[in-house]
Each structure stands twice: as structure tokens, then as C-alpha cells.
Write an enzyme that holds these catalytic residues in place. Structure first.
Site, PDB file in Angstrom:
ATOM      1  N   GLU A   1       0.293  39.739  37.323  1.00 45.27           N
ATOM      2  CA  GLU A   1       0.135  39.722  38.795  1.00 45.27           C
ATOM      3  C   GLU A   1       1.388  40.263  39.588  1.00 45.27           C
ATOM      4  O   GLU A   1       2.500  39.844  38.790  1.00 45.27           O
ATOM      5  CB  GLU A   1      -0.112  38.622  39.393  1.00 45.27           C
ATOM      6  CG  GLU A   1      -1.460  37.949  39.017  1.00 45.27           C
ATOM      7  CD  GLU A   1      -2.050  36.549  39.619  1.00 45.27           C
ATOM      8  OE1 GLU A   1      -1.434  36.228  40.791  1.00 45.27           O
ATOM      9  OE2 GLU A   1      -2.952  35.966  39.154  1.00 45.27           O
TER      10      GLU A   1
ATOM     11  N   GLU B   1      -2.000  30.783  35.557  1.00 36.86           N
ATOM     12  CA  GLU B   1      -1.201  30.048  36.252  1.00 36.86           C
ATOM     13  C   GLU B   1      -1.443  28.373  36.155  1.00 36.86           C
ATOM     14  O   GLU B   1      -1.674  27.753  37.185  1.00 36.86           O
ATOM     15  CB  GLU B   1      -1.224  30.202  37.720  1.00 36.86           C
ATOM     16  CG  GLU B   1      -0.656  31.698  37.803  1.00 36.86           C
ATOM     17  CD  GLU B   1      -0.652  32.252  39.364  1.00 36.86           C
ATOM     18  OE1 GLU B   1      -1.271  31.278  40.282  1.00 36.86           O
ATOM     19  OE2 GLU B   1      -0.197  33.219  39.669  1.00 36.86           O
TER      20      GLU B   1
END
Length: 373
Positions: free
Chosen positions: A293, A188
Site C-alpha cells: 500500500e 496490518e
């Protein structure tokens, strides 16, 4: 004439993240942060000082055990994604002002925990994706990046170089490990990290991993950096990369439009729009992808350490029966969409106080299937 030899289809990863274990997140394990001002692992270690090693090593021992790996294998999960911090090997690592007076505040010994996890996975037949979750200087400003409200990873060559070095050391250490399926070069990175800089780092990281791990054995995973996947089209089409995977994280509790949506809107987005996206993304980029995720979380408040309200959400007007049905439907819609990817990883295996983010509790409550084969 002999029939041509068919190539086995790549394994579809049906997996779970082991978050909150080797990289702390306050909302996942609030008991560890009770009575402290710390908001992330960096400030937790700095604030506790000499008391940090005993507390964190006890957490490592009890939060995830071999029994948890066995339980996952028993329900048909075939993979785990293991987040690690850039400090996994211990010092030396670059200094940041948030460390305070201690040059190397992070607790040592995490690499031995990771060694055990790799062994457990091998014994139980689980694939492992190792994920550089927290980089020096922090790559996103979130607590999961190691330092909340700081995003400086991309501003110093020292930070970039250390990240590449850690990936190379992970690749060298586990190159022969039967369980190693992939290494993810960075979790991320924030949307405003320049795409060109990110792609240059991805190329350096790929080379560091490939120095030890062949493409026949180990994949290299690149996150989308919270930007449209089309921005990476030339990166993949113009490269000589082999066995690479694109990673997207899909949640519906952070954007205002999602928070204002009713449950039927969430189901449509998950089951229809995300399925269409999965097909289009992999077709356009020409590489397989994973949903690295996702969760059943629709309530922003439970992760509000770094997220502003208001906190209303789609489950609030529902009674207990309707809420249970809604969560089962939301889970099924996502699973059907993410089965269009090479694989998926629920976030996360265990949390202390947030059932919709806790894989084990979701299974035990019947929101997720009881079997994944």
C-alpha cells in the site's frame, strides 16, 4: 558447450488495490454512510439491518466493474490486490458484541463478486493478490479491519482459527485460477499484537494455504505488522517456507514528524530512504518484498475518521501549479523506490472524494504516469 538455461526473472507486480469494494471504509465511500452512525462495515450492516443487502449489492455492482479491470490492463497495470473480509463466504463466523442482536449481520454474496473478479483478471491478464483485510474481532482497531476501535483478533482462538479456515477455503476455491498470484494472510495486524503470536498464526495460515496451493504456483504474503523488519529475521531464516513475500505499507501522512515535513523532506524520504530500506530489507530477510500500500496522500484530514489532528501538511503553502508539480515528484520518487521491490500496489483504485488516494484520478490528472510498462 550449450548455454545454461536461464531462469526467467520473476514478474514485477505494478498494481492497484481494490479497496472500499468488498470491505467498506467510510472515508473512501462517504455516500454509503450518509445519515448513519456507522463507522465501519460491521456497524453499517448492523445499523441498516434488512436494508443492508440491497444497498451493498448495488455498491458491489457499480463501484468496480469489468470495465475498470480493462482500464487497468490498458494502462499497463499487471496486478490487483483485492481486500476481503472474514465474512466473504457468509455464515457461520464468530460473533462479536458489535453485531448487536443479529448473529450474522454481514451481507451475503461477496464470494460471487470475488469469483467474477477472478474471472475478469484471468481474461485480461492481471495477477491477483487476495488479502484477508478484516479478521474476526478486528486485528488493528481501524475501520479497514472491520470494527473501528476494537482490536481483539489475537485474544481468542476462535478468531484465529476462523481466519485460518477462511484462508484455506480461499486457497481451495482459487487454487486452479490462472490469475491467482498470492494470498496475503492478514492485513496490518497492529503493532502491539505479540510478535510470537503473529508468527505462529503466519505459520498456521501458510500451512492452510499450502494444503491447496503449491509454492510453484502461488506465493504467501506476510505483513510486517508495523514493526521493524529485523524482528522477523529468525522467522524467515529458520523456516522451511517456500515462495513467501514480505509486505510493507508506506505512507507519509500519519506520523507527526511526517506531517511537520516540507515537500522536499517527503521527496528525500520517499526517493532515498525508502529505496535504501527496500534493498536492506530484502537482503537481510532473504525474501522478496512488496510495497502493498502507498498513495500520494499527505493530508491527514481526509482519513481523520480514526486519526487526530492537527491537520497541516506540506502542500498547504503551495499554489496550484506547485502542488501539481509536488504530487508528480512525490509519485515519481515513490515509484523509483518501490521498483526495488518485487512489486507495489497503490491504495486505492477508486475513492469518492480524495484524489490523492484515487489511482484513476491520479493518472487522469497527470500526477501518476499514463503507462506502467
Amino acid at each position: 558447450m550449450m548455454d545454461p538455461v536461464s531462469t526467467p526473472a520473476p514478474v514485477r507486480l505494478r498494481g492497484v488495490n481494490l479497496g472500499g469494494w468488498l470491505v467498506l471504509e467510510k472515508w473512501m465511500t462517504p455516500s454509503l454512510f450518509e445519515g448513519l452512525e456507522a463507522t465501519d462495515e460491521t456497524t453499517w450492516c448492523a445499523e441498516l439491518g434488512r436494508d443492508a443487502p440491497a444497498r451493498l449489492r448495488a455498491h458491489w455492482e457499480r463501484f468496480i466493474t469489468r470495465d475498470d479491470f480493462a482500464w487497468l490492463a490498458g494502462v499497463g497495470v499487471n496486478a490487483v490486490r483485492i481486500p476481503v473480509g472474514h465474512w466473504i463466504f457468509g455464515p457461520p463466523y464468530p460473533y462479536h458484541a458489535r453485531y448487536g442482536a443479529e448473529r450474522h449481520p454481514f451481507v451475503e454474496g461477496g464470494i460471487e463478486v470475488l469469483d467474477r473478479a477472478m474471472q475478469w483478471a484471468s481474461e485480461l491478464g492481471l495477477e491477483v493478490v487476495l488479502d484477508l483485510h478484516a479478521a474476526p474481532g478486528c486485528q488493528n482497531g481501524f475501520d479497514n479491519g472491520g470494527i473501528k476501535d476494537v482490536c481483539e483478533w489475537h485474544t481468542r482462538e476462535e478468531y484465529l482459527a476462523h481466519s485460518v479456515e477462511v484462508l484455506g477455503r480461499l486457497a481451495a476455491r482459487y487454487a486452479a485460477a490462472p490469475a491467482l498470484h498470492a494470498i496475503e494472510v492478514l492485513n496490518e495486524p497492529r503493532w502491539d499484537v505479540p510478535t510470537g503470536l503473529l508468527e505462529a498464526y503466519y505459520a498456521r495460515a501458510y500451512a492452510a494455504i499450502r494444503a491447496h496451493c503449491s509454492p510453484e504456483r502461488v506465493a504467501v504474503v506476510f505483513h510486517d505488522g508495523f514493526r521493524p523488519y529485523a524482528q522477523f529475521r529468525s522467522f524467515f531464516h529458520g523456516s522451511r517456507f517456500e515462495n513467501t513475500v514480505f509486505d510493507v505499507h508506506r505512507y507519509q501522512c500519519f506520523d507527526r514528524a511526517d506531517l511537520d515535513m516540507d515537500i522536499h523532506g517527503h521527496l528525500h524520504k520517499a526517493g532515498v530512504l525508502w529505496r535504501e530500506e527496500a534493498d536492506a530489507l530484502q537482503r537481510d530477510l532473504g525474501v522478496p518484498a512488496i510495497a502493498g500500500e502507498w498513495s500520494l496522500g499527505l493530508d491527514l484530514k481526509v482519513v481523520s475518521l480514526w486519526a487526530d489532528g492537527p491537520y497541516h501538511h506540506a502542500l498547504q503553502p503551495l499554489d496550484a501549479f506547485q502542488e501539481s508539480v509536488a504530487l508528480r515528484a512525490y509519485a515519481a520518487a515513490q515509484l523509483l523506490a518501490f521498483e526495488h521491490y518485487r512489486g507495489w500496489f497503490f491504495w486505492s483504485y477508486r475513492t469518492e472524494t480524495t484524489p490523492a488516494w484515487c489511482f484513476r484520478e491520479c493518472v487522469e490528472r497527470g500526477w501518476l504516469p499514463s503507462r506502467f510498462q
